[in-house]
Design an enzyme around this catalytic site. Sequence first.
Site, mmCIF file in Angstrom:
data_model
loop_
_atom_site.group_PDB
_atom_site.id
_atom_site.type_symbol
_atom_site.label_atom_id
_atom_site.label_comp_id
_atom_site.label_asym_id
_atom_site.label_seq_id
_atom_site.Cartn_x
_atom_site.Cartn_y
_atom_site.Cartn_z
ATOM 1 N N SER A 81 13.352 -0.484 -37.042
ATOM 2 C CA SER A 81 11.986 -0.634 -36.531
ATOM 3 C C SER A 81 11.471 -2.060 -36.648
ATOM 4 O O SER A 81 10.667 -2.507 -35.821
ATOM 5 C CB SER A 81 11.039 0.318 -37.271
ATOM 6 O OG SER A 81 11.322 1.656 -36.936
ATOM 7 N N GLU A 254 0.322 2.541 -32.810
ATOM 8 C CA GLU A 254 1.657 3.067 -33.117
ATOM 9 C C GLU A 254 1.584 4.535 -33.531
ATOM 10 O O GLU A 254 0.894 4.890 -34.484
ATOM 11 C CB GLU A 254 2.345 2.286 -34.238
ATOM 12 C CG GLU A 254 3.788 2.775 -34.422
ATOM 13 C CD GLU A 254 4.456 2.295 -35.702
ATOM 14 O OE1 GLU A 254 5.694 2.206 -35.704
ATOM 15 O OE2 GLU A 254 3.742 2.025 -36.685
ATOM 16 N N ASP A 301 10.472 1.774 -29.899
ATOM 17 C CA ASP A 301 11.317 0.703 -30.421
ATOM 18 C C ASP A 301 12.783 1.116 -30.454
ATOM 19 O O ASP A 301 13.682 0.285 -30.424
ATOM 20 C CB ASP A 301 10.848 0.280 -31.823
ATOM 21 C CG ASP A 301 10.581 1.460 -32.746
ATOM 22 O OD1 ASP A 301 10.748 2.625 -32.326
ATOM 23 O OD2 ASP A 301 10.200 1.220 -33.905
ATOM 24 N N HIS A 302 13.013 2.432 -30.485
ATOM 25 C CA HIS A 302 14.368 3.002 -30.534
ATOM 26 C C HIS A 302 14.222 4.513 -30.505
ATOM 27 O O HIS A 302 13.097 5.034 -30.516
ATOM 28 C CB HIS A 302 15.098 2.582 -31.820
ATOM 29 C CG HIS A 302 14.315 2.885 -33.060
ATOM 30 N ND1 HIS A 302 14.170 4.158 -33.561
ATOM 31 C CD2 HIS A 302 13.574 2.088 -33.866
ATOM 32 C CE1 HIS A 302 13.393 4.135 -34.630
ATOM 33 N NE2 HIS A 302 13.003 2.878 -34.833
#
Length: 456
Positions: A81, A254, A301-302
């Site tokens: 992250s 987020e 982010d992934h």
Amino acid sequence: MKRVLSTLFLCMSSISYAKTTAPENIIMIVADGMGPAYTSAYRYFQDDPNTQTIEETVFDRHLVGMSSTYPARVSGYVTDSAAGATALATGVKTYNGAIGVDVDKKPLESVLVWAKKQGKQTGVVVTSRINHATPASYLSHNESRRNYDAIADSYVDNKLNGQIKADLMLGGGWKHFIRDDRNLVNEFKKAGFHYLDNYDQLSNLPKNQPVLGLFANGGLPWALDDSNKYRLSAMAKAATKQLENKNGYFMLIEASQVDWGGHRNDIAVAMAEMDDLAKTVEFLEGYVAKNPDTLVVLTADHSTGGFTIGAHGEYAWRPDVLRTMVMSPETIAEKLSKKDINKSLAKKLFNFALTDVELAQLQLDKASAEAEIKAYETAKAAGKEKKLSEPKAVASVLETSIKHLIDQRTNTGWTSGGHTGIDVPVFAFGQQSELFNGLQDNTDIAKKIFGLLGKK
């Protein structure tokens, strides 16, 4: 002919100017860990099973492209992250664990800091600690994401032209901001910040004053367990209202705990976090309709957990029990660990009836965990505990058992407790959202935002 060409030129110039008009407000949303399986699963999770149609979600409405996620070469193909957030924040790839620094550990400027330099208000709204990897990458510089106290300190110590870089910060993190060695909350107050520690206070924020809101010791409670199951949405609503000003704003949002659900291989938690995110994006749809000079960009982010919709060769996924759950597997496990497990108690906690086989398995797992603890304590009393592995807590064993039960019920699959290297979806709407169409790298997202903020 000259008059026609002149008119055509003026029209083309007008169109070109319209296309390059920068948005006044930019809202960047990072759904940590949210690979494409999560948004697909959410579609089926929120589907009305009484209709033939599978209803469209807010994510379906705004999908515009995909993004690659790999970190700097030194860390291979799978990002963490910190490196992922640094790429999204600065447009530069770095090593896993890096916070706002490049591979040589040199500081990188983020889009948030650049926006602040342009006179915009800035904000951070997260469900993690506000000094966790993603928000830290927009606000700080550190060689390691694990230096939580140092990162928290930097929010006060490393000012921009005498000002704290973010005008609003909402999330968790008491343990890093109220410490024996330093009380950062008091320092924020001395810097002119309004402080709050309860969601109810979000509706009464003082205008024209910077805001620090901390609502938990670490990350916020799971959406399934929190006093407000839509806490991200509530914080985002308060933040947009607070940050509005004549120069516009940049805000990072987020959905931190989609990732945490993936790490724990917990589909119930993950879908509840996705639901909170969806409600947040739905609010922003209406906000952009009223404020068309606003851009919203959402990506991950992934992806986390190697989550699959369907498993074990069975062509099915059954999210019906997920729709009924009112608390997380972690909380259910804690409650079951303190009482005798029976059908009545289980139905109350799960909010659906367990089969005899499922109930018996939970009872067996609890008994086995208790027996292991007792054997360890007996060995310890005799000075022979080194011959045994230290047992897991009963609640921990039950949580694993509960997640397995729910995976079997839903036919959910997982391949990892960590991250995977797949591309992730990109969603965008509002002014200049077309810039984010197609396949791009995560660094391209930051570069495009820098461009919209006037950086050459």
